[in-house]
Design a protein around this motif. Structure first.
Motif, PDB file in Angstrom:
ATOM      1  N   GLU A   1       0.832  -1.213   0.000  1.00  0.00           N
ATOM      2  CA  GLU A   1       0.000   0.000   0.000  1.00  0.00           C
ATOM      3  C   GLU A   1       0.861   1.256   0.000  1.00  0.00           C
ATOM      4  O   GLU A   1       0.538   2.247  -0.671  1.00  0.00           O
ATOM      5  CB  GLU A   1      -0.944  -0.005   1.209  1.00  0.00           C
TER       6      GLU A   1
ATOM      7  N   LEU B   1       2.247   1.796  -3.445  1.00  0.00           N
ATOM      8  CA  LEU B   1       1.208   2.213  -4.390  1.00  0.00           C
ATOM      9  C   LEU B   1       0.715   3.638  -4.163  1.00  0.00           C
ATOM     10  O   LEU B   1       0.171   4.261  -5.074  1.00  0.00           O
ATOM     11  CB  LEU B   1       0.028   1.233  -4.338  1.00  0.00           C
ATOM     12  N   LYS B   2       0.911   4.153  -2.962  1.00  0.00           N
ATOM     13  CA  LYS B   2       0.523   5.551  -2.716  1.00  0.00           C
ATOM     14  C   LYS B   2       1.734   6.490  -2.774  1.00  0.00           C
ATOM     15  O   LYS B   2       1.656   7.641  -2.361  1.00  0.00           O
ATOM     16  CB  LYS B   2      -0.208   5.702  -1.391  1.00  0.00           C
TER      17      LYS B   2
ATOM     18  N   ASP C   1      -1.187   6.793 -13.039  1.00  0.00           N
ATOM     19  CA  ASP C   1      -1.958   5.703 -13.633  1.00  0.00           C
ATOM     20  C   ASP C   1      -1.289   5.260 -14.933  1.00  0.00           C
ATOM     21  O   ASP C   1      -1.697   5.605 -16.033  1.00  0.00           O
ATOM     22  CB  ASP C   1      -3.396   6.177 -13.905  1.00  0.00           C
TER      23      ASP C   1
ATOM     24  N   ASN D   1      -1.101  -0.406 -15.433  1.00  0.00           N
ATOM     25  CA  ASN D   1      -1.981  -0.565 -14.266  1.00  0.00           C
ATOM     26  C   ASN D   1      -1.305  -1.307 -13.099  1.00  0.00           C
ATOM     27  O   ASN D   1      -1.501  -2.505 -12.896  1.00  0.00           O
ATOM     28  CB  ASN D   1      -3.272  -1.296 -14.679  1.00  0.00           C
ATOM     29  N   ILE D   2      -0.541  -0.578 -12.329  1.00  0.00           N
ATOM     30  CA  ILE D   2       0.125  -1.174 -11.160  1.00  0.00           C
ATOM     31  C   ILE D   2      -0.923  -1.500 -10.092  1.00  0.00           C
ATOM     32  O   ILE D   2      -1.750  -0.656  -9.737  1.00  0.00           O
ATOM     33  CB  ILE D   2       1.156  -0.218 -10.551  1.00  0.00           C
ATOM     34  N   ASN D   3      -0.872  -2.694  -9.572  1.00  0.00           N
ATOM     35  CA  ASN D   3      -1.772  -3.102  -8.498  1.00  0.00           C
ATOM     36  C   ASN D   3      -0.998  -4.032  -7.557  1.00  0.00           C
ATOM     37  O   ASN D   3       0.158  -4.383  -7.813  1.00  0.00           O
ATOM     38  CB  ASN D   3      -3.020  -3.789  -9.063  1.00  0.00           C
ATOM     39  N   LYS D   4      -1.635  -4.437  -6.488  1.00  0.00           N
ATOM     40  CA  LYS D   4      -0.939  -5.268  -5.499  1.00  0.00           C
ATOM     41  C   LYS D   4      -0.459  -6.589  -6.082  1.00  0.00           C
ATOM     42  O   LYS D   4       0.623  -7.077  -5.735  1.00  0.00           O
ATOM     43  CB  LYS D   4      -1.854  -5.533  -4.294  1.00  0.00           C
ATOM     44  N   ASN D   5      -1.226  -7.141  -6.986  1.00  0.00           N
ATOM     45  CA  ASN D   5      -0.871  -8.451  -7.536  1.00  0.00           C
ATOM     46  C   ASN D   5       0.380  -8.398  -8.409  1.00  0.00           C
ATOM     47  O   ASN D   5       1.324  -9.173  -8.211  1.00  0.00           O
ATOM     48  CB  ASN D   5      -2.043  -9.019  -8.340  1.00  0.00           C
ATOM     49  N   ASN D   6       0.384  -7.474  -9.398  1.00  0.00           N
ATOM     50  CA  ASN D   6       1.559  -7.446 -10.283  1.00  0.00           C
ATOM     51  C   ASN D   6       2.776  -6.817  -9.583  1.00  0.00           C
ATOM     52  O   ASN D   6       3.914  -7.146  -9.896  1.00  0.00           O
ATOM     53  CB  ASN D   6       1.264  -6.784 -11.630  1.00  0.00           C
TER      54      ASN D   6
END
Length: 354
Positions: free
Chosen positions: A325, A328-329, A335, A339-344
């Motif tokens: 987290e 990501l912040k 953006d 698309n960066i997210n927790k999974n990748n």
């Protein structure tokens, strides 16, 4: 339409002290912000220069944070200050810049290590007192002058120059990814940013070309000078020229997120972790060709190439969600198209390189 740019005047030599003495001639009341080890490394050269000056020495208190800069300011209330001298590494220099900008005083820098471009950049990376990342504080202008004594830097622990190499490489890769985003989304790029984009290539090219010879050499050779100037000057120029939007990306966000683990700040250097963050960024971009080339260079310089080179796995897993987290912040993330997210992000962090 309005654009403005200012940059630090830099002076570099194997021995820089006579030049410094000349430049200090018109300053009589000098506040020195430094650390114990930093000042110890230069005191025999600088104290004779300052013998006829009124000097105040304030030690940086172990972290660049607002609480510590406020303490220094309280300590000098009522005292006349003509100039601030920041003597030390990145966090000392960032603290000195905070103080200088808060009390509106001219600041000169004497770096004792070559680990970041703090001495020429118009910002300070600010942390909380518990050493977790807080924010980036931007200033109207960088320090006025910097005096780079190559002999002092060569005598410093080599791991700091090593970390500076990693931090400098990130400037190229982070500018590149943001520039590509701007082009893909038809975003306007102003004139100084265009110059910075071109200049950022040297943050990779000069480092790749000179690092092995300059870093491993016992002598102060031309390659070593090129490395030091690229770390301190070129990277600072890029930071100051470039629009804030392009000044940082995934590599630094990885570092900021990993500082959730206290061990990161205690056992590792900023540029060391940022270097690993570049690999994470390349994996998220799916730029495997560049990832492979860079890891070959990393192996020559012994940079971390796997997460377990810089964290204890059990500690990471315990704080995994907080770390993801925090990354990501990060203040430099946008953006991106992928698309960066927790999974990748987790997949990239745990990518195993043999």
């Amino acid at each position: 339409m309005f654009e403005n740019f200012s940059f630090t005047s830099y002076y570099v030599d194997k021995v820089i002290w006579k030049t410094l003495e000349n430049e200090l001639e018109n300053f009589h009341n000098i506040l020195i912000i430094t650390g114990n080890k930093s000042f110890e490394s230069v005191k025999e050269n600088i104290l004779p220069i300052l013998k006829d000056k009124n000097i105040i020495i304030e030690n940086y208190l172990g972290e660049c944070c607002y609480e510590h800069s406020s303490t220094i300011i309280k300590n000098i209330i009522g005292k006349q200050i003509d100039l601030i001298l920041g003597i030390g590494g990145g966090k000392v220099i960032d603290t000195a810049k905070l103080v200088a900008n808060q009390i509106n005083k001219t600041i000169f820098i004497i770096p004792t290590i070559a680990s970041t471009c703090a001495g020429t950049s118009a910002l300070s990376v600010v942390y909380n007192q518990d050493k977790t990342f807080k924010e980036i504080s931007f200033f109207k202008a960088p320090p006025e002058k910097i005096f780079i004594d190559l002999e002092t830097i060569k005598k410093s622990p080599s791991r700091y120059t090593w970390a500076g190499i990693g931090d400098t490489l990130a400037k190229y890769y982070e500018v590149k990814i943001k520039h590509e985003y701007c082009l893909a989304n038809n975003k306007k790029i102003n004139f100084p940013t265009q110059m910075a984009i071109e200049l950022s290539h040297n943050c990779k090219n000069i480092i790749i070309k000179n690092s092995e010879d300059g870093y491993y050499s016992q002598e102060i050779n031309e390659a070593f000078k090129n490395i030091v100037l690229t770390i301190i000057v070129t990277t600072g120029m890029v930071s100051n020229f470039i629009d804030d939007f392009l000044n940082g990306a995934i590599a630094h966000s990885v570092f900021y997120g990993l500082t959730v683990l206290p061990r990161i700040e205690k056992e590792h250097l900023h540029g060391e972790v940022v270097a690993y963050g570049i690999l994470v960024q390349l994996l998220l971009e799916n730029n495997l060709e560049e990832y492979k080339k860079l890891t070959e260079f990393y192996k020559k310089l012994k940079f971390p190439i796997n997460l377990t080179n810089i964290v204890r796995l059990e500690e990471f897993l315990e704080k995994e969600n907080d770390i993801l987290e925090e990354i990501l912040k990060g203040p430099d993330l946008i953006d991106f198209d992928f698309n960066i997210n927790k999974n990748n992000l987790k997949k990239a962090l745990f990518y195993k390189n043999n």
